[in-house]
Design an enzyme around this catalytic site. Structure first.
Site, mmCIF file in Angstrom:
data_model
loop_
_atom_site.group_PDB
_atom_site.id
_atom_site.type_symbol
_atom_site.label_atom_id
_atom_site.label_comp_id
_atom_site.label_asym_id
_atom_site.label_seq_id
_atom_site.Cartn_x
_atom_site.Cartn_y
_atom_site.Cartn_z
ATOM 1 N N LEU A 94 0.845 -1.098 -0.113
ATOM 2 C CA LEU A 94 0.128 0.184 -0.019
ATOM 3 C C LEU A 94 0.874 1.249 -0.154
ATOM 4 O O LEU A 94 1.591 1.366 0.883
ATOM 5 C CB LEU A 94 -0.853 0.186 1.328
ATOM 6 C CG LEU A 94 -2.061 -1.154 1.467
ATOM 7 C CD1 LEU A 94 -1.332 -2.098 2.035
ATOM 8 C CD2 LEU A 94 -2.931 -0.506 2.507
ATOM 9 N N VAL A 152 1.554 -5.527 7.937
ATOM 10 C CA VAL A 152 2.968 -5.240 8.459
ATOM 11 C C VAL A 152 3.364 -3.836 8.217
ATOM 12 O O VAL A 152 2.959 -2.895 7.113
ATOM 13 C CB VAL A 152 3.902 -5.943 7.135
ATOM 14 C CG1 VAL A 152 5.107 -5.745 7.383
ATOM 15 C CG2 VAL A 152 3.262 -7.293 6.876
ATOM 16 N N GLY A 182 1.443 4.146 4.981
ATOM 17 C CA GLY A 182 2.257 3.248 3.851
ATOM 18 C C GLY A 182 2.541 2.155 4.758
ATOM 19 O O GLY A 182 2.916 1.893 5.826
ATOM 20 N N SER A 183 2.381 0.837 4.093
ATOM 21 C CA SER A 183 2.389 -0.367 4.706
ATOM 22 C C SER A 183 2.165 -1.438 3.735
ATOM 23 O O SER A 183 2.330 -1.453 2.309
ATOM 24 C CB SER A 183 1.102 -0.525 5.798
ATOM 25 O OG SER A 183 0.022 -0.316 5.112
ATOM 26 N N ARG A 184 2.002 -2.864 4.350
ATOM 27 C CA ARG A 184 1.967 -4.021 3.435
ATOM 28 C C ARG A 184 1.032 -4.873 4.179
ATOM 29 O O ARG A 184 0.949 -4.904 5.653
ATOM 30 C CB ARG A 184 3.408 -4.690 3.299
ATOM 31 C CG ARG A 184 3.205 -5.909 2.707
ATOM 32 C CD ARG A 184 4.770 -6.410 2.710
ATOM 33 N NE ARG A 184 4.887 -7.961 2.054
ATOM 34 C CZ ARG A 184 5.773 -8.380 1.050
ATOM 35 N NH1 ARG A 184 6.396 -7.237 0.550
ATOM 36 N NH2 ARG A 184 5.528 -9.503 0.668
#
Length: 218
Positions: A94, A152, A182-184
């Protein structure tokens, strides 16, 4: 006449209020340029925390994307937190401009959650799945299939939010949390499930079908 209301996640209201007040205050005292900058920041924060409705597929075996973003990984991997076996992993990155609301890929019950401390490296990298700070959630679907969702944290993300606890029932496409800035999101699936997405695909959380789960998989 009806209007579509722009929804904002509750986690973003404090940020919006703080920057909105600063924008108003600096403008009131004549600091026009600073006020304009703060106004732009307020709008960007509101955009980041947007919470749109989505049309979730009704097929009970459909696996929907848990978040908006770009597919960066489709590969076999060992799920170490709960099940300790090889599964199919789909990784979704993301960016800061993607909608960060996380949604359940299936309907089912939460069997476990575990927070793992770690680094704040770039979430785009494969190493982030093992090294970064993350929150793993084990869900058993209505068809008794077990999947693991992992939120994450990334380079900018410093806060993982989840509304889930052990024993909670959740529906496909239902909001269950978010990762700020911001991430996963990784999802671990049984090996015999059918994955229909590829690296590079852009998906929409709660709406895009990324695979099909088989009935009765343990």
């Amino acid at each position: 006449m009806s209007f579509n209301r722009v929804k904002i996640a509750s986690e973003g209201l404090v940020y919006i209020a703080v920057f909105g007040i600063l924008c108003w205050t600096t403008g009131l005292f004549g600091f026009v340029i600073i006020s304009v900058v703060l106004f732009v920041i307020t709008v960007l924060i509101a955009y980041f925390f947007r919470d749109p409705d989505r049309s979730t597929p009704r097929d009970p075996h459909a696996l929907v994307a848990p978040s908006d973003g770009r597919i960066v990984d489709v590969s076999p991997a060992i799920e170490e937190t709960f099940l300790g076996k090889e599964m199919k992993r789909i990784g979704i990155f993301l960016s800061i401009i993607d909608c960060h609301i996380n949604r359940s890929p299936v309907s089912g019950i939460v069997l476990g959650t575990k927070y793992i401390k770690g680094k704040f490296s770039l979430a785009y990298s494969q190493a982030a799945s093992r090294q970064n700070e993350r929150l793993a959630t084990l869900i058993q679907s209505e068809e008794k299939e077990k999947i693991v969702l992992v939120q994450v944290a990334g380079f900018l993300a410093r806060r993982i939010v989840s509304y889930l606890a052990i024993g909670n029932q959740i529906s496909r496409g239902e909001r269950f949390g978010m990762i700020k800035f911001g991430s996963r999101v990784d999802i671990y699936l049984p090996l015999n499930c059918e994955v229909t997405c590829n690296v590079g695909d852009f998906v929409r959380g709660g709406e895009t079908i990324i695979g099909w789960l088989k009935e009765g998989v343990e």
